[in-house]
Design an enzyme around this catalytic site. Structure first.
Site, short mmCIF file in Angstrom:
data_model
loop_
_atom_site.label_atom_id
_atom_site.label_comp_id
_atom_site.label_asym_id
_atom_site.label_seq_id
_atom_site.Cartn_x
_atom_site.Cartn_y
_atom_site.Cartn_z
N ALA A 65 2.87 -10.17 11.30
CA ALA A 65 2.53 -11.48 10.72
C ALA A 65 3.68 -11.84 9.77
O ALA A 65 4.42 -10.97 9.32
CB ALA A 65 1.22 -11.36 9.95
N GLU A 107 -0.35 -5.96 17.66
CA GLU A 107 -1.73 -6.42 17.91
C GLU A 107 -1.76 -7.55 18.93
O GLU A 107 -2.68 -7.67 19.72
CB GLU A 107 -2.38 -6.84 16.59
CG GLU A 107 -2.66 -5.65 15.68
CD GLU A 107 -3.14 -6.08 14.31
OE1 GLU A 107 -2.37 -6.77 13.60
OE2 GLU A 107 -4.27 -5.74 13.95
N1 T1G Z 1 7.46 -11.28 7.66
C1 T1G Z 1 8.42 -12.02 7.08
N2 T1G Z 1 9.70 -11.59 6.90
C2 T1G Z 1 10.00 -10.35 7.33
C3 T1G Z 1 9.05 -9.51 7.94
C4 T1G Z 1 7.72 -10.03 8.10
N3 T1G Z 1 6.76 -9.34 8.70
N4 T1G Z 1 9.66 -8.34 8.25
C5 T1G Z 1 10.93 -8.45 7.85
N5 T1G Z 1 11.15 -9.64 7.30
C6 T1G Z 1 12.41 -10.14 6.75
C7 T1G Z 1 12.88 -9.31 5.59
O1 T1G Z 1 12.27 -9.77 4.39
C8 T1G Z 1 14.38 -9.59 5.63
O2 T1G Z 1 14.56 -10.89 5.09
C9 T1G Z 1 14.67 -9.68 7.11
O3 T1G Z 1 13.41 -9.97 7.75
C10 T1G Z 1 15.23 -8.43 7.70
O4 T1G Z 1 14.32 -7.39 7.34
C11 T1G Z 1 -2.19 -9.31 10.84
C12 T1G Z 1 -1.34 -8.64 8.43
C13 T1G Z 1 11.11 -5.26 11.13
C14 T1G Z 1 11.66 -2.83 10.76
O5 T1G Z 1 5.11 -4.64 7.86
O6 T1G Z 1 9.46 -3.10 8.62
O7 T1G Z 1 1.28 -7.99 10.60
O8 T1G Z 1 16.07 -10.26 3.20
O9 T1G Z 1 15.99 -6.10 5.98
O10 T1G Z 1 16.01 -3.09 8.06
O11 T1G Z 1 -2.32 -7.01 11.05
O12 T1G Z 1 11.80 -5.64 8.35
O13 T1G Z 1 17.03 -11.01 5.40
O14 T1G Z 1 15.80 -12.65 3.92
O15 T1G Z 1 13.77 -5.07 6.69
O16 T1G Z 1 16.36 -4.25 10.32
C15 T1G Z 1 3.36 -6.07 9.38
C16 T1G Z 1 7.84 -5.29 8.04
C17 T1G Z 1 3.19 -7.34 8.62
C18 T1G Z 1 6.98 -5.05 9.26
C19 T1G Z 1 13.37 -4.62 10.35
N6 T1G Z 1 4.75 -5.86 9.70
N7 T1G Z 1 9.25 -5.35 8.39
O17 T1G Z 1 14.05 -3.81 9.43
O18 T1G Z 1 15.59 -5.53 8.40
S1 T1G Z 1 1.53 -7.58 8.11
C20 T1G Z 1 5.54 -5.17 8.87
C21 T1G Z 1 9.96 -4.20 8.62
C22 T1G Z 1 0.70 -7.83 9.56
C23 T1G Z 1 -1.40 -8.05 10.80
C24 T1G Z 1 -0.78 -7.77 9.49
C25 T1G Z 1 11.43 -4.39 8.82
C26 T1G Z 1 11.86 -4.28 10.29
P1 T1G Z 1 15.97 -11.22 4.36
P2 T1G Z 1 14.91 -5.95 7.00
P3 T1G Z 1 15.59 -4.11 9.07
#
Ligand code: T1G
Length: 691
Positions: A65, A107
């Site tokens: 998300a 999901e």
């Molecule tokens: N939403 C918005 N921005 C995101 C994002 C996300 N989910 N994930 C990463 N970014 C942005 C991050 O802030 C950064 O921004 C850029 O992308 C690169 O990220 C309903 C409620 C995917 C493994 O927890 O683990 O789904 O600083 O530096 O090292 O059940 O990002 O460039 O402006 O980390 O290559 C669940 C979180 C959400 C995954 C990539 N998903 N992200 O790593 O790059 S909750 C997560 C990561 C959800 C549902 C629930 C990592 C990555 P900027 P990065 P990276």
């Protein structure tokens, strides 16, 4: 054709291909969800289409998300409503996965009828790291595919699994050739059509759940085995309850229960704290005030001076990522001992299956020992990790100045000395930077990158990039006593030491901090690190309790006695000897001991830390309040679900913090005179996050 700015729809024979391109990680933003919903409905209505492929461009399949939309008004279709459109499609939907299918992204893939992935892809439900749980059916669908026990592990750890493992557990149905995902996904869809394969819905599968029925011990054992790891966190227990519901309730009731518990977590300060930490970690990597095009210097070879605990651990970080290291020690026997310890560390890691056995030799092959500093002449970066004494470090840097090639980065690992003083021992202060590693240096994630008044921008940029290369969280800090982390630790030290003289016991102080969420208390940590770190054996003069304990040979865990006594299994018990030393010293100081409440311990320690953080921020030693949070979470074990000292202070409200400080100042003196920054922010109705 373009469905919207981020989603395109095209048809390849009877296969519709829905492509999403929403950098940086194809998060399931409003636009993405709207575009995908529209495209799926178009495919359903298109008589020429028999099946559809859902695929992403860029670095990854949907990474979850869109966390930036949390707390904003819900825009339809919600993720769950998008899932209903996909799951109830009258034609097969194939999710084509590359990169990291995470959270809501996985999901969404779980409501597709089939999943194909390239071998390098990973799938995971990392919501727990944000203080959440998978809120789009992950806790109800994953156990139906991989079974209850694997689902418990995967969802409470948040750890991703690789595509091959995912295929073995049934999470992925087909592997594509690396780099050929689109074509292979279309071919797979075509095969499904030719074979007339059914529209499989994960929600209808129960064979894996049946394996766990009537075995409540699965959950009891899991809770017991993870009690220490989950202590204080709310999300893991909520996740376990949702997976129990998957077993006990019909699917739709399980979904309702999951939604109820998800909403509870999303509204809780623990999730706000952990989402803050997620973004704060990424913010810390962004350097304030330097030109975006500042060049990075190449680091092909590293030198480390000192093969002790720190030097050895530092060297391992570079060998781990394939960068050759020359380690210099004054004596051959010390060098040999240091290299032996490094080899032992690698062999232990290999035995635990956390690295391939053959990598031990590969990494040791990258380490060259020497007793001559002249062998550092060709290094691009030289890090000294010698005895924590200014004269010793200045002497080392004076020699380095004569040996190191022009342009080399000269780094000190000092944990609190003034780096300008160290740099002044060279003719090239602009080439000097602090790289403050935390022990054990090959394990701890935090790296304080300390800029002096002269450090060249290229060196700052290079050091911060190098932090990421070696898997550290680099935080850029200014030069000054203790930089950020140790300066706040000194504030905590001062209050903890004062409290035990005034009447608290070390174990009472430690319990307050343990109950707050630290993995261990203040005095326990001192015993673990060693009371004799930084103790001057020659000049010691019973000037404080710590010196007296050292003079008695009570150096902490390593001598089975410090503030606590330790048995052969390092189990601690409060020491009557240490307590007597405290009481005697207090009497000598004329301090009348009194009852000290847990609340006083809590407030004096935590608000002293916050106040020091505010001073650090006000002086520009830290660029952001959130940088201070990252330092204390990753370097000192501040509980992640409390977001760091500055986030925690904002949660209390700065007016409350200011009021507490004024009361503490009246009762305990100027250590609590509030930072002017706090007063300014309160006057402006702001928090540290606005500083
Ligand atoms: N939403 C918005 N921005 C995101 C994002 C996300 N989910 N994930 C990463 N970014 C942005 C991050 O802030 C950064 O921004 C850029 O992308 C690169 O990220 C309903 C409620 C995917 C493994 O927890 O683990 O789904 O600083 O530096 O090292 O059940 O990002 O460039 O402006 O980390 O290559 C669940 C979180 C959400 C995954 C990539 N998903 N992200 O790593 O790059 S909750 C997560 C990561 C959800 C549902 C629930 C990592 C990555 P900027 P990065 P990276």
């Amino acid at each position: 054709m373009k469905v919207n700015d981020v989603v395109t729809y095209e048809v390849d024979g009877p296969i519709a291909v829905i492509t999403v391109n929403s950098p940086p990680v194809n998060a399931l933003s409003n636009a993405v969800r709207q575009g995908v919903a529209g495209a799926v409905q178009t495919a359903i209505g298109d008589n020429g289409v028999g099946a559809m492929v859902l695929i992403c461009e860029g670095r990854t399949f949907f990474a979850g998300a869109d966390i930036t939309e949390f707390g904003k008004p819900q825009v339809e279709p919600s993720l769950r409503n998008l899932q209903l459109i996909v799951e109830n499609a009258t034609k097969p939907v194939i999710a084509a996965i590359h990169g990291t299918a995470l959270g809501g992204g996985l999901e969404l893939a779980l409501v597709a009828h089939y999943r194909i992935a390239v071998p390098s892809a990973k799938c995971g439900l990392p919501e727990v790291n944000l203080g959440l749980l998978p809120g789009a059916g992950g806790t109800q669908r994953l156990p139906r595919i991989v079974g209850v026990e694997k689902a418990l592990d995967l969802i409470t750890s948040g750890a991703p699994v690789g595509a091959r493992a995912a295929k073995e557990m049934g999470l992925v149905d087909e592997l594509a050739a690396e780099g050929n995902l689109r074509a292979d996904a279309i071919g797979f869809a075509q095969r499904l059509l030719d074979e007339g394969r059914p529209l499989l819905k994960v929600r209808d599968r129960s064979e894996k759940l049946d394996e766990a029925r009537g075995k409540p011990e699965i959950f009891a054992d899991f809770r017991k085995a993870n009690a220490k790891k989950f202590r204080g966190f709310k999300a893991p227990e909520h996740i376990i309850r949702c997976i129990e519901a998957a077993l006990e309730k019909p699917f739709d009731e399980g979904m309702a229960y999951e939604r109820e518990l998800f909403n509870e977590l999303q509204a809780d300060s623990q999730s706000a704290a952990q989402r803050h930490v997620f973004f704060a970690e990424r913010q810390a990597a962004k350097i304030v005030g330097l030109a975006a095009d500042t060049p990075t210097l190449p680091i092909a070879k590293v030198g480390v001076i000192g093969a002790g605990t720190m030097g050895g651990g530092i060297a391992m970080n570079f060998a781990n990522v394939g960068i050759p290291v020359t380690i210099v020690e004054a004596k051959q026997e010390t060098l040999d001992r240091g290299l032996k310890i490094i080899r032992g560390n690698y062999e232990t890691t290999a035995k635990k299956g956390r690295m391939k056995p053959e990598d031990v030799e590969t990494r040791m092959g990258l380490l060259t020992g020497s007793v001559a500093m002249e062998d550092l002449a060709d290094c691009d970066l030289i890090i000294e990790a010698v005895f924590e004494n200014l004269d010793v470090k200045r002497e080392v840097f004076g020699k380095l100045d004569r040996i190191a090639r022009p342009g080399a980065i000269l780094a000190t690992n000092t944990s609190y000395l003034d780096i300008d003083d160290i740099a002044a021992a060279t003719s090239r202060p602009e080439s000097v930077v602090g790289l403050h590693f935390f022990s054990p240096a090959n394990v701890m994630k935090l790296l304080e990158v300390v800029r002096t008044k002269d450090t060249r921008p290229e060196i700052i940029v290079t050091a911060m990039k190098l932090a990421k290369t070696i898997g550290k969280i680099g935080v850029l800090v200014g030069n000054g006593f203790g930089f950020v982390g140790n300066r706040i630790l000194a504030a905590r030290n001062a209050q903890a030491d004062r409290l035990v003289l005034e009447g608290a016991t070390p174990w009472a102080v430690d319990k307050v901090l343990y109950d707050f969420g630290f993995a261990m208390g203040h005095f326990q940590m001192r015993d673990l690190v060693g009371l004799d770190v930084g103790w001057n054996r020659e000049a010691t003069s019973s000037a404080n309790v710590r010196e007296i304990l050292n003079e008695m040979g009570r150096h902490g865990q390593k001598t089975k006695g410090g503030y606590y006594d330790y048995d052969e299994n390092r189990r601690q018990t409060p020491s009557t000897v240490a307590m007597q030393v405290i009481e005697d010293f207090a009497a000598k100081q004329g301090i009348a001991r009194r009852a000290v409440s847990d609340e006083e311990i809590h407030d004096r320690i935590l608000f002293a830390m916050v106040n020091e953080g505010a001073r650090i921020l006000d002086e520009g030693i830290a660029s952001r309040a959130s940088d201070i949070d990252i330092v204390w979470i990753t370097g000192y074990g501040w509980p992640k679900y409390r977001g760091g000292p500055m986030f925690w202070a904002d949660l209390q409200g700065l007016p409350v913090v200011l009021e507490k400080l004024k009361a503490l100042e009246a009762a305990h003196g100027e250590a609590f005179s509030s930072s002017p920054l706090i007063e300014r922010l309160v006057a402006e109705g702001k928090g540290f996050k606005d500083a």
